[in-house]
Design an enzyme around this catalytic site. Structure first.
Site, PDB file in Angstrom:
ATOM      1  N   GLY A   1       0.793  -1.215   0.000  1.00  0.00           N
ATOM      2  CA  GLY A   1       0.000   0.000   0.000  1.00  0.00           C
ATOM      3  C   GLY A   1       0.827   1.268   0.000  1.00  0.00           C
ATOM      4  O   GLY A   1       1.981   1.280   0.417  1.00  0.00           O
ATOM      5  N   HIS A   2       0.233   2.331  -0.489  1.00  0.00           N
ATOM      6  CA  HIS A   2       0.820   3.665  -0.399  1.00  0.00           C
ATOM      7  C   HIS A   2      -0.271   4.684  -0.718  1.00  0.00           C
ATOM      8  O   HIS A   2      -1.373   4.318  -1.146  1.00  0.00           O
ATOM      9  CB  HIS A   2       2.017   3.825  -1.350  1.00  0.00           C
ATOM     10  CG  HIS A   2       1.683   3.755  -2.801  1.00  0.00           C
ATOM     11  ND1 HIS A   2       1.657   2.577  -3.517  1.00  0.00           N
ATOM     12  CD2 HIS A   2       1.342   4.725  -3.689  1.00  0.00           C
ATOM     13  CE1 HIS A   2       1.327   2.820  -4.767  1.00  0.00           C
ATOM     14  NE2 HIS A   2       1.110   4.103  -4.902  1.00  0.00           N
TER      15      HIS A   2
END
Lengths: 136, 136
Positions: free
Chosen positions: B51-52
């Protein structure tokens, strides 16, 4: 423009065990700013797509999945390119007749273009392209 | 920006027995100008990608081949989207944490982005994203 302006451009490939990543930036990996992206899919294996040329459009074509052949023709010389990997693509300058064939089943073609769609930018007939090509 | 700004966008589909064509133009089908295109491929079936979030970047993601799930999180609500066709995509506004998983074998993800690569635009850690999200 002559055929020598058209060329295979190798793209960056960032290796990752969760999937490799390749990127293309406007006026960076390719010699134009991206205004339009299109993709061709659901192509029957072995299909051909009809030829055309553009007056002013610059394009960059990548085989996102599968493979196909692109034959370029500047009205004097012809050259065939085989696209089969998503980490390189073919830059096509204006005034080049192109025909695409030998699609593998399930292949996906992505094209980046320097302008939005404009029907007046097309040569749909080879004789019209040749007339314009040799008029200069 | 809240999650409601993110949405599935249906794209034009030009039917052709030699292959269907879908196009995306800057500030036309999508609400930003395209500066960067990247694609993710050679993804093992079932893989997840970490994720980001982005501070200012707008993105539009299309499943060019195969399928995958994208879970969006604005720090308050979460929503999962399944992408499986190349004639629609998911618009992601800035300040949204995203995780991508459930890739089918051979899938290809294409992302159009509003800016060139800039590492300072990323939140790589969820706690940093949350702090910034709730600081305003």
């Amino acid at each position: 423009m002559p055929l020598e302006h058209c060329r295979i451009i190798e793209l960056p490939k960032i290796h990752d065990p969760h999937g490799n990543l390749t990127f293309i930036e406007s006026d960076n990996q390719i010699p134009f700013a991206i205004q339009r992206v299109y993709h061709v899919y659901d192509v029957p294996g072995g299909a051909e797509r009809g030829g055309h040329a553009h007056k002013n459009l610059h394009q960059f074509i990548v085989a996102m999945s599968g493979s196909f052949d692109i034959t370029l023709d500047d009205g004097k010389d012809k050259k065939k390119f085989h696209l089969a990997r998503s980490y390189y693509g073919l830059y096509i300058c204006p005034m080049i007749w192109r025909e695409i064939d030998n699609f593998s089943s399930g292949s996906v073609l992505m094209c980046l273009a320097s302008e939005k769609y404009d029907e007046t930018d097309y040569f749909r007939r080879y004789d019209e392209f040749m007339r314009a090509r040799w008029a200069a």
